[in-house]
Design a protein around this motif. Structure first.
Motif, PDB file in Angstrom:
ATOM      1  N   VAL B 154       0.835  -1.211   0.000  1.00 48.77           N
ATOM      2  CA  VAL B 154       0.000   0.000   0.000  1.00 48.77           C
ATOM      3  C   VAL B 154       0.868   1.257   0.000  1.00 48.77           C
ATOM      4  N   LEU B 155       1.929   1.246   0.832  1.00 47.48           N
ATOM      5  CA  LEU B 155       2.834   2.402   0.883  1.00 47.48           C
ATOM      6  C   LEU B 155       3.445   2.685  -0.489  1.00 47.48           C
ATOM      7  N   ILE B 156       3.932   1.596  -1.130  1.00 47.25           N
ATOM      8  CA  ILE B 156       4.557   1.763  -2.446  1.00 47.25           C
ATOM      9  C   ILE B 156       3.548   2.344  -3.431  1.00 47.25           C
ATOM     10  N   LEU B 160       3.744   5.761  -5.488  1.00 44.53           N
ATOM     11  CA  LEU B 160       3.668   5.779  -6.940  1.00 44.53           C
ATOM     12  C   LEU B 160       2.579   6.718  -7.430  1.00 44.53           C
ATOM     13  N   TYR B 161       1.472   6.738  -6.689  1.00 44.40           N
ATOM     14  CA  TYR B 161       0.376   7.607  -7.099  1.00 44.40           C
ATOM     15  C   TYR B 161       0.854   9.058  -7.150  1.00 44.40           C
ATOM     16  N   PHE B 162       1.578   9.466  -6.066  1.00 47.56           N
ATOM     17  CA  PHE B 162       2.077  10.842  -6.072  1.00 47.56           C
ATOM     18  C   PHE B 162       3.116  11.041  -7.162  1.00 47.56           C
ATOM     19  N   PHE B 163       3.950  10.022  -7.349  1.00 39.81           N
ATOM     20  CA  PHE B 163       4.986  10.119  -8.377  1.00 39.81           C
ATOM     21  C   PHE B 163       4.362  10.343  -9.756  1.00 39.81           C
ATOM     22  N   PHE B 164       3.306   9.593 -10.035  1.00 38.29           N
ATOM     23  CA  PHE B 164       2.717   9.660 -11.370  1.00 38.29           C
ATOM     24  C   PHE B 164       1.846  10.885 -11.589  1.00 38.29           C
ATOM     25  N   THR B 165       1.344  11.483 -10.505  1.00 40.49           N
ATOM     26  CA  THR B 165       0.466  12.629 -10.713  1.00 40.49           C
ATOM     27  C   THR B 165       1.152  13.954 -10.422  1.00 40.49           C
ATOM     28  N   LYS B 166       2.248  13.954  -9.610  1.00 41.26           N
ATOM     29  CA  LYS B 166       2.804  15.228  -9.159  1.00 41.26           C
ATOM     30  C   LYS B 166       4.195  15.533  -9.714  1.00 41.26           C
ATOM     31  N   THR B 167       4.954  14.506 -10.133  1.00 40.30           N
ATOM     32  CA  THR B 167       6.328  14.817 -10.542  1.00 40.30           C
ATOM     33  C   THR B 167       6.446  14.855 -12.063  1.00 40.30           C
TER      34      THR B 167
END
Lengths: 321, 292
Positions: B154-156, B160-167
């Motif tokens: 779940v942590l990963i 990843l969710y933030f990585f894919f939407t914010k970076t």
């Protein structure tokens, strides 16, 4: 060089090599493996290089052929010829049956579905113990021999195999250069284009799979009777990967190249079996080097170099005159 | 029969969800690499095995505390994989798709071979992170490691969710996934994306490897099975959609445990690959994927 002469040379090389190596069981077995992998490589060229259908199912069909031949021989007491015919028919039908449902799939997904096929065959072979002997495998098949002559029995086997190999080689060569073969080749470039030219895409795809499967099956029949033992571990995905690497090394679109690639990689791999711990590492490294450095294959690369040199020489001469 | 099914159901679901979350992470890796490069990476499972090796080295051999061992495992796995990517895959990335696929398959053989060579065939044990007394939940017994695995997964996924939407990197991978040529036209560096996609998938695999090590032990030959299951999950859900791939991975885990729990563990792989073949044939874009 005339065509019959060239064909005669291709047949003469394994026969002469076998005659020369008579008495040396190890060298003859390497020759047998060169021919068996040559068969698998030709099947791959037909399906992948010529018809453009990516496949990793070679090991699966190889296994089906080997088991079909062995079971026919062991259960029905049929001679080797019966087992070979059974192997060809069963794998051909399986190839056709696999070709039909995967008509919708293209590119690397086709590779993956055939990979799944190889894996399913392996699982079935491992678990259908009553038919295949499971992990214990099957043994007790007898090597075929030629009547009325007295050679080294291994050499007699090599002769039979070389004859089958040569038949496949001539048949594939003729097929590729025939009207039928050119229609099959069209699939590699465009399904729609083929369709527009009145080529039945479904029929040719299925038949490409069936033919290539039957060749693998024949190779399997010879393999089983040569080793006289077959188990699931002989037919892993590694076989398919190795065979494709052989084709890439020689040139995916060229029958002769694929045969030479098969010979080269087999000659690298067989001595490595003496060092079982190192074998996968070195083999994988060789495959990687081949693919990374020469993705077009040795034979096509050489051919292109020669063509370029000839073209530049002609350009020089043209500018002089 | 029905009573029997009801009796084992909770256990099957608990185990299935644990296995499924591992497969889900792997499916996600397939998704990331395919999105960034168009390659199906069959060395993925072997990346997880690299993670297994590093967690054994750091946690068992060097006796480092978990808080250091896990990040170290993740980073080392990422490092090894990026080196391999630069040396092999990066050089064939623009060939026709079968060539990179073969390269990843050969890399898998190489990794298995090297681990086998250095370590021998004996699987190594990694102790459970917080004991191995099963915890009873809803009629099924779960090892404490299950919670490590599920929590880690779940942590990963959140990361990843933030990585894919914010970076920017995440967004450019997604841009490549939608339209590779279009992304290059607007200045997305294809080579860098390939390195990054493989690196990211290696970080995830390293994490997954670290978490499952106590359950699976360290065995070089787990790689291909991990790859096949993860890929089955990704295709089942739809390899172009991360969330669908996650669901696919979970489903494969559940399916596998159901088959082994209710029929026989001999048939689990056959059923999984059979389902994979049928899905590939009937819906090549996945059950949850769009029309292609």
């Amino acid at each position: 060089m005339g065509k019959p002469l060239e064909y005669a040379l291709w047949l003469a090389v394994p026969l002469a090599a076998g005659a020369f190596l008579q008495g040396d069981a190890y060298a003859l077995s390497v020759l047998v493996f060169v021919l068996i992998y040559g068969l698998l490589a030709m099947a791959t060229v037909l399906c992948m290089g010529h018809a453009g259908q990516i496949t990793l199912a070679q090991a699966g069909f190889f296994a089906i052929g080997a088991y079909a031949a062995s079971i026919t021989e062991l259960e029905l007491g049929a001679p080797f010829a019966g087992g070979l015919i059974m192997a060809l028919v069963v794998t051909g039908l399986c190839g056709y049956a696999l070709g039909y449902p995967i008509l919708r799939v293209k590119g690397h997904f086709l590779g993956l579905i055939t990979l799944a096929f190889t894996q399913v065959v392996n699982e079935v072979v491992t678990h259908w113990t009553s038919l295949t002997g499971g992990v214990n495998g099957l043994y007790g098949m007898s090597q075929p021999s030629i009547p009325f002559v007295e050679f080294d029995p291994l050499y007699e086997f090599a002769i039979l195999l070389a004859l089958f190999w040569f038949t496949v080689f001539v048949a594939c060569g003729n097929l590729i250069n025939s009207r039928y073969g050119r229609a099959m080749h069209m699939l590699k470039f465009s399904d729609w284009g083929a369709q527009a030219n009145g080529i039945s895409v479904a029929r040719y795809k299925c038949e490409a799979f069936a033919l290539s499967a039957a060749i693998c099956g024949g190779a399997g029949a010879f393999y089983a009777t040569f080793i006289q033992y077959i188990g699931p571990e002989s037919f892993t995905l590694e076989v398919s990967i190795g065979v494709i690497a052989m084709c890439i090394l020689g040139g995916m679109t060229d029958l002769r190249g694929a045969i030479l690639g098969a010979a080269a990689l087999t000659l690298v791999n067989e001595p490595l079996r003496m060092v079982p711990e190192l074998q996968p590492v070195i083999y994988a490294l060789v495959i990687l080097l081949v693919i990374v450095l020469l993705p077009q294959g040795v034979v096509p690369t050489l051919r292109r170099l020669f063509a370029e040199r000839r073209a530049s020489r002609q350009a020089v001469e043209a500018s002089r005159s | 029969m029905f009573d029997f099914v009801l009796a084992v159901l909770p256990q099957v679901i608990v185990t299935g969800l644990m296995l499924g979350s591992i497969y889900a992470l792997l499916s996600l890796c397939f998704c990331v690499v395919h999105a960034g490069t168009g390659v199906i990476n069959f060395a993925q499972g072997d990346f997880v095995v690299i993670g297994l090796v590093f967690i054994w080295l750091t946690y068992v051999d060097l006796q480092l505390p978990l808080l250091i061992a896990i990040p170290l495992t993740v980073l080392l796995t990422g490092l090894v994989v990026t080196i391999m990517e630069r040396l092999t895959i990066a050089r064939v990335i623009d060939q026709e798709p079968i060539i990179p696929l073969l390269v990843t398959l050969a890399l898998g053989i190489l990794i298995r071979g090297v681990i086998h060579l250095v370590w021998g065939t004996q699987p190594r044990m990694v102790p459970h992170f917080s004991g191995d007394t099963p915890i009873l939940i809803a009629g099924g017994a779960a090892l404490p490691q299950t919670f490590w695995i599920a929590g880690g997964a779940v942590l990963i996924m959140i990361a990843l969710y933030f990585f894919f939407t914010k970076t920017l990197f995440g967004l450019s991978i997604r841009a490549s996934a939608t339209d590779r040529e279009g992304a290059q036209v607007i200045g997305v560096n294809a080579g860098l994306i390939s390195l990054f996609a493989f690196g990211l998938s290696a970080l995830i695999s390293g994490g997954a490897g670290a978490l499952v090590a106590p359950i699976t032990n360290v065995d070089a030959y787990l790689g291909l099975e991990f790859s096949l299951k993860g890929f089955a999950g990704a295709v089942l859900g739809g390899i172009d959609k991360p969330v669908a791939a996650l669901a696919g991975g979970l489903f494969i885990g559940l399916l596998e445990t159901f088959v082994s729990g209710l029929i026989s563990s001999e048939y689990r792989n056959m059923v999984v690959f059979g389902v994979l073949m049928i899905v590939l044939i009937v819906r090549p874009n996945g059950l949850l994927g769009g029309k292609g």
